[in-house]
Each structure stands twice: as C-alpha cells, then as structure tokens.
Design a protein around this motif. Structure first.
Motif, short mmCIF file in Angstrom:
data_model
loop_
_atom_site.label_atom_id
_atom_site.label_comp_id
_atom_site.label_asym_id
_atom_site.label_seq_id
_atom_site.Cartn_x
_atom_site.Cartn_y
_atom_site.Cartn_z
N THR A 27 51.83 -28.71 85.34
CA THR A 27 52.66 -29.07 86.49
C THR A 27 52.59 -27.95 87.51
O THR A 27 52.70 -26.76 87.16
CB THR A 27 54.12 -29.30 86.07
OG1 THR A 27 54.19 -30.43 85.20
CG2 THR A 27 55.02 -29.52 87.27
N VAL A 28 52.42 -28.30 88.77
CA VAL A 28 52.44 -27.33 89.88
C VAL A 28 53.77 -27.49 90.60
O VAL A 28 54.19 -28.60 90.92
CB VAL A 28 51.28 -27.59 90.87
CG1 VAL A 28 51.19 -26.45 91.88
CG2 VAL A 28 49.96 -27.78 90.13
N PHE A 29 54.45 -26.36 90.84
CA PHE A 29 55.74 -26.45 91.53
C PHE A 29 55.89 -25.36 92.58
O PHE A 29 55.23 -24.31 92.53
CB PHE A 29 56.91 -26.41 90.53
CG PHE A 29 57.03 -25.12 89.75
CD1 PHE A 29 57.84 -24.08 90.19
CD2 PHE A 29 56.35 -24.96 88.55
CE1 PHE A 29 57.97 -22.91 89.46
CE2 PHE A 29 56.47 -23.79 87.81
CZ PHE A 29 57.28 -22.76 88.27
N ASN A 30 56.76 -25.64 93.55
CA ASN A 30 57.08 -24.68 94.60
C ASN A 30 57.98 -23.60 94.00
O ASN A 30 59.03 -23.90 93.44
CB ASN A 30 57.79 -25.41 95.75
CG ASN A 30 58.11 -24.49 96.91
OD1 ASN A 30 58.88 -23.55 96.78
ND2 ASN A 30 57.52 -24.79 98.06
N LEU A 31 57.56 -22.36 94.11
CA LEU A 31 58.27 -21.29 93.44
C LEU A 31 59.65 -21.04 94.03
O LEU A 31 60.56 -20.57 93.34
CB LEU A 31 57.42 -20.01 93.51
CG LEU A 31 57.69 -18.92 92.48
CD1 LEU A 31 57.74 -19.46 91.07
CD2 LEU A 31 56.62 -17.83 92.59
N LYS A 32 59.85 -21.36 95.30
CA LYS A 32 61.15 -21.14 95.93
C LYS A 32 62.13 -22.28 95.65
O LYS A 32 63.28 -22.05 95.29
CB LYS A 32 60.98 -20.94 97.44
CG LYS A 32 60.29 -19.64 97.83
CD LYS A 32 60.18 -19.50 99.34
CE LYS A 32 59.48 -18.20 99.70
NZ LYS A 32 59.32 -18.04 101.18
N THR A 33 61.65 -23.51 95.82
CA THR A 33 62.54 -24.66 95.71
C THR A 33 62.52 -25.31 94.33
O THR A 33 63.38 -26.13 94.03
CB THR A 33 62.15 -25.73 96.75
OG1 THR A 33 60.86 -26.26 96.41
CG2 THR A 33 62.10 -25.13 98.15
N LEU A 34 61.50 -25.00 93.52
CA LEU A 34 61.27 -25.60 92.20
C LEU A 34 60.80 -27.05 92.28
O LEU A 34 60.65 -27.72 91.26
CB LEU A 34 62.51 -25.52 91.31
CG LEU A 34 63.10 -24.12 91.08
CD1 LEU A 34 64.31 -24.20 90.16
CD2 LEU A 34 62.06 -23.16 90.51
N ALA A 35 60.52 -27.55 93.48
CA ALA A 35 60.05 -28.92 93.65
C ALA A 35 58.63 -29.06 93.10
O ALA A 35 57.76 -28.22 93.36
CB ALA A 35 60.08 -29.31 95.12
N VAL A 36 58.40 -30.14 92.35
CA VAL A 36 57.07 -30.41 91.81
C VAL A 36 56.16 -30.88 92.94
O VAL A 36 56.50 -31.78 93.70
CB VAL A 36 57.13 -31.47 90.70
CG1 VAL A 36 55.73 -31.87 90.25
CG2 VAL A 36 57.93 -30.93 89.51
N THR A 37 54.95 -30.28 93.02
CA THR A 37 54.02 -30.62 94.08
C THR A 37 52.75 -31.29 93.56
O THR A 37 51.94 -31.77 94.35
CB THR A 37 53.63 -29.38 94.89
OG1 THR A 37 53.04 -28.41 94.02
CG2 THR A 37 54.86 -28.75 95.55
N GLY A 38 52.58 -31.32 92.22
CA GLY A 38 51.40 -31.98 91.69
C GLY A 38 51.17 -31.65 90.23
O GLY A 38 51.95 -30.91 89.60
N THR A 39 50.12 -32.22 89.66
CA THR A 39 49.70 -31.92 88.29
C THR A 39 48.19 -31.73 88.27
O THR A 39 47.48 -32.25 89.13
CB THR A 39 50.09 -33.03 87.29
OG1 THR A 39 49.47 -34.25 87.70
CG2 THR A 39 51.60 -33.20 87.22
#
Length: 342
Positions: free
Chosen positions: A108-120
């Motif tokens: 899983t790829v996530f935004n380090l600031k918001t923790l929102a998932v951006t992809g796999t």
C-alpha cells in the motif's frame, strides 16, 4: 611541558572514552517498561516502525496500520485495507509511506502527512519485511513465499527488479553503500544483494545460528547482527567477507533486533518476554549486559534513535489446555505497545 600536556590530554581522552563505553553498557541494565499504550481493536501484528524526525509510531495490526503519538500513545489515525500487513517503510523526501501486505500480495502506498492511501503495488508472494534503501533510493521488500526481493521505485511506484535469494527472506538491511543483506530463514544464511545491479552476489552461512529472523547492522564497524530464533543465538558477522565474529546467547522466541549507533547496544526482542541487551565494545568485542523483562509475545522491536526508547507490540492470550498445540487465542482488546527506556 608541552609533551607532558599532550600525554595528559591523550590519557584524558582515553579515560573519557572508556567511561562513556562503560556508561553506555550500564544504560542497558537500567531499561524497564515506562508506558503501555493500548489499542482496543483485534488482530495480529508483526513489525513496528518509528517515522524519522516525527512524533509518530506505526504499528502493523491485522488489516490496518495504527498510527500513534510516540510520547502519549494517543491515536493519530490509521491506514486501512492492509490485509495481513507486516511492515512499514518511509520515504520522507517524497512524502510517501509503504506497507507490505502479506495476504494481499501487494504494498500500500500512502501520503505520509495525511495517511491517505494513494495506490497499491503488486509484489511477490507473502511480502514481509520492508525498508527504504537510501543508497539506491528504492523500497525493498522480502517476499517469504516466492523467495525473492521486490524493488520498487518510489518516484514512479513501479517494480524495477525482482531478485531471487534461494530461500525464505525474513529481514533485510543496507550498508548504505550499495549492498543489501538478507536473512534467509530456511537456509540459515545471509544473502548479499547488489543494490545497483539487482543481483545476489554471495551466500554466507550463519551456522551454528539457525532460523535467522531479526537483522541489524552497524554501518561504521561493518558488522551484521543476525538474531537466530531456533537456537537462541545472536550471530555477529563481518559484512565485508561473511566471517563470523561472535556468537552470543539471547532469549527464546526472538523475531526482531535493532542497533543503537550512539549507545553501541544491540537489542533482541524475545517472545518469551525479555529483551537481551548486547554491548558492542569494539568491532570484535561484544558482551551480553542484561536481559530485561517485557511481556510474553513481545517479539518484534523498533528503536527511536533520538530518545533511545524501544517500542514492542504484545498482547494477552488465553490459557491453553495441557497438551494443546498451536498458538493460543488472543484475548480480545488486549493488544498493546510497550515503551521501554531508562
């Protein structure tokens, strides 16, 4: 006069260095549980990770990653849908984080600031340990079932290489100069992978160490610290030639270790409920200085290099009937993080 003053200065420096070494070794003996952070949700766990230059600790937990304030234990959010998550890696320069999802077979790829998932990103089978290699600027993932490493370019989130290692890779570390070292659990060896060519270059035996799990490195002294769970042994290996430097006893059920480069201490997290502390006096001198009580099941570990605190996931389990086999059942809502320090 000048010569005497120079001698006195050298003696003073040696005395100070000796005192500092003794103080660092002594520090391990004073470790104890400082805090316990409770996470009410159910699920198993594996690795725990401290985000560099932040106040956050990331905890793998079943099908999600819990993010806590490392000082208070307060929840700061979570990363969902990480089925069978094992580990977490960070690429702060790109504001990205990655998780290795064992059952899903992806990262899983996530935004380090918001923790929102951006992809796999699709990986090999049963992705386990994961880390960011600053030298190659790639994410490296150990795939236990397909017996290989996946390298992901975080700039594109594309797989750039898959490297077979000839056995089940458990953990990997980098010397930050082009070499990646992999614990191969079912072969009792370290495999050396070239991070520039993506080729396995050497296979070094860890025997008498068996079933290596945790792996840490001192990049300055070029020493590897392989925690071998099956026979309760920490094997110290020369990272330049594979020679075994030392063999030291550790607690039972170890699944992780870490190295504090400032205190020169190696810590192994033992599922029996202890941390074994080993002090590095020099590149060839190692001493067990303490076995610190923790909690049964606390078998993985993460070090905060700023505070020198240790973080270990654990839980409470139901009592088993005499003669019962397999893992005991975890008590609902008992998952917790132990914070260990001076």
């Amino acid at each position: 006069m000048k010569q005497s003053l120079a001698k006195a200065t050298v003696i003073g420096m040696i005395t100070l260095a000796t005192f500092q070494q003794a103080a660092n070794a002594q520090a391990g003996k004073n470790l104890h549980i400082l805090s316990t952070y409770h996470i009410a949700s159910n699920g198993g766990w594996d690795y725990i990770a401290i985000q560099p230059n932040s106040n956050r600790v990331f905890v793998s937990h079943g099908t999600q990653v819990n993010v806590l304030d490392k000082q208070t234990g307060d929840s700061l959010g979570y990363i969902p849908n990480t089925e069978g998550v094992h580990g977490i890696a960070f690429v702060p320069a790109l504001n990205k984080g990655y998780t290795s999802n064992g059952r899903a077979g992806n990262a899983t790829v996530f935004n380090l600031k918001t923790l929102a998932v951006t992809g796999t990103v699709k990986t090999g089978e049963n992705p386990d340990a994961i880390f960011y290699d600053a030298h190659s600027k790639k994410i490296a993932i150990c795939n236990g079932r397909s017996k290989d490493l996946t390298f992901i370019d975080p700039a594109t989130d594309k797989v750039v290489a898959t490297v077979p290692v000839g056995g089940k890779p458990e953990t990997a570390v980098s010397n930050e100069a082009g070499k990646i070292y992999v614990n191969v659990e079912d072969k009792n060896e370290i495999v050396v992978v070239n991070a520039n060519t993506y080729k396995a270059e050497a296979h070094w035996s860890l025997l008498p160490g068996e079933a290596p799990t945790g792996l840490a490195i001192d990049t300055k002294t070029k020493r590897l610290f392989a925690a071998c769970g099956d026979n309760k042994l920490l094997v110290v290996m020369n990272a330049e030639n594979g020679a075994i430097v030392a063999k030291l006893p550790i607690g039972d059920g170890c699944d992780g270790d870490c190295f504090d480069p400032q205190l020169h201490n190696i810590y192994t997290s033992n599922g029996e409920g202890t941390i074994t502390v080993i002090h590095e006096g020099s590149k060839d001198q190692f001493t067990v200085t303490a076995n610190i009580p923790t909690k049964k099941s606390a078998r993985t570990i993460a070090l905060d290099e700023v505070t020198h605190k240790l973080y270990l996931p654990a839980a409470d389990f139901e009592a088993q009937a005499p003669g019962a086999t397999g893992r005991p059942k975890m008590k609902p809502g008992s998952f917790q993080i132990l914070v260990v320090g001076n």
